[in-house]
Design an enzyme around this catalytic site. Structure first.
Site, short mmCIF file in Angstrom:
data_model
loop_
_atom_site.label_atom_id
_atom_site.label_comp_id
_atom_site.label_asym_id
_atom_site.label_seq_id
_atom_site.Cartn_x
_atom_site.Cartn_y
_atom_site.Cartn_z
N ASP A 1 38.00 90.56 76.52
CA ASP A 1 36.63 90.74 77.04
C ASP A 1 36.63 91.47 78.39
OD1 ASP A 1 37.64 88.80 78.74
OD2 ASP A 1 36.10 87.28 78.32
N HIS A 6 38.50 90.65 81.08
CA HIS A 6 38.83 89.86 82.27
C HIS A 6 40.19 90.24 82.82
CE1 HIS A 6 40.63 86.53 79.50
NE2 HIS A 6 41.64 87.03 80.17
N ASP A 15 46.40 82.49 88.40
CA ASP A 15 45.45 81.48 87.91
C ASP A 15 46.13 80.25 87.33
OD1 ASP A 15 46.44 82.97 85.79
OD2 ASP A 15 44.53 83.90 85.29
N GLU A 36 35.94 86.43 84.47
CA GLU A 36 35.24 86.75 83.23
C GLU A 36 34.06 87.70 83.51
OE1 GLU A 36 36.58 86.09 80.56
OE2 GLU A 36 37.17 84.00 80.25
#
Ligand code: F6R
Length: 240
Positions: free
Chosen positions: A134, A136, A66, A141
């Site tokens: 979270d 991810h 990413d 996400e």
């Protein structure tokens, strides 16, 4: 899914050993790489293996997961910069064989051809992943479709907060990113994931024990045929 528990130094060395093993068996291996704090010791150990003459990465290719939208590759928080500083300049991989998504210019065109480039390189032989608090993986996400390929995404407030530790001020953290999708990641032949610290315990529970749901993107890894999760005691605490 295999789980290995150890301290950060131990699990980092084990993951670096896996990379070295793959590259020794296939010198033209395609490496899937991540940024963030989690892989730092792994990259140091991979560089040490090169310096000790144990392995050469000169015929390898790499693809990163990413990049932030809006940051030039020369920005000290860009993932291109991170990779140069923490791995590429310490090993003999050829820079032209390293691929990091672009965050500026015609970044969408590059993003749209990324999966094809990975396929044409023969697919990723070994992929390292970190995990967000979270759940991810890369910047997929909660709510990201399991069939997603490389795409642009908005970061959650939680991720922006988590990553603000690396910026002068939270207002400087980019709010968008380009990321390999969950389907892109699942195509890797072998996956190793590293998670350390209490902040990751909930995500690690979802990863190993939780139901497979797009609300917990990492949970899709339960379906991968060759995925090993490396955790420290704190990250593993809720599973135990
Ligand atoms: C980075 C990436 C992210 C990180 C995750 C954990 O390329 O893909 O998913 O792995 O945000 O980051 P750290 O390791 O900094 O806790």
């Amino acid at each position: 899914m295999k789980v290995i528990v150890g301290n950060e130094k131990e699990i980092s060395q084990l993951i670096a050993d896996e990379f070295v093993k793959v590259v020794k068996a296939k010198p033209t291996a395609v490496l899937g790489l991540a940024t963030g704090t989690s892989p730092l010791m792994v990259y140091a150990d991979m560089a040490k293996a090169y310096k000790d003459g144990e392995v050469s990465y000169k015929d390898c290719k790499s693809f990163n997961l990413d990049e932030y939208v809006g940051l030039e590759g020369t920005h000290d928080q860009s993932y291109r910069y991170f990779m140069t500083e923490n791995l590429f300049k310490h090993i003999d991989i050829k820079l032209e064989n390293t691929h990091v998504l672009l965050g500026v210019g015609d970044y969408k065109a590059y993003m749209n051809q990324y999966d094809k480039e990975i396929d044409e390189a023969g697919g990723i032989d070994i992929q390292i992943l970190g995990i967000g608090s979270d759940g991810h993986i890369a910047f997929n996400e909660p709510g990201t479709p399991f069939d997603s390929l490389t795409h642009e995404t908005e970061l959650t407030e939680q991720t922006i907060k988590d990553n603000s530790r690396l910026f002068n001020d939270i207002s400087e953290v980019p709010t968008r990113a380009v990321t390999m999708g969950l389907a892109s990641i699942m195509k890797a032949k072998k996956i190793v994931l590293i998670a350390t610290g209490k902040n990751k315990a909930k995500a690690v529970y979802g990863l190993i024990k939780g139901p497979i749901t797009e609300d917990m993107p990492c949970s899709i890894l339960q379906k991968h045929p060759d995925c090993t999760v490396y955790v420290d005691e704190e990250a593993y605490s809720l599973v135990k």
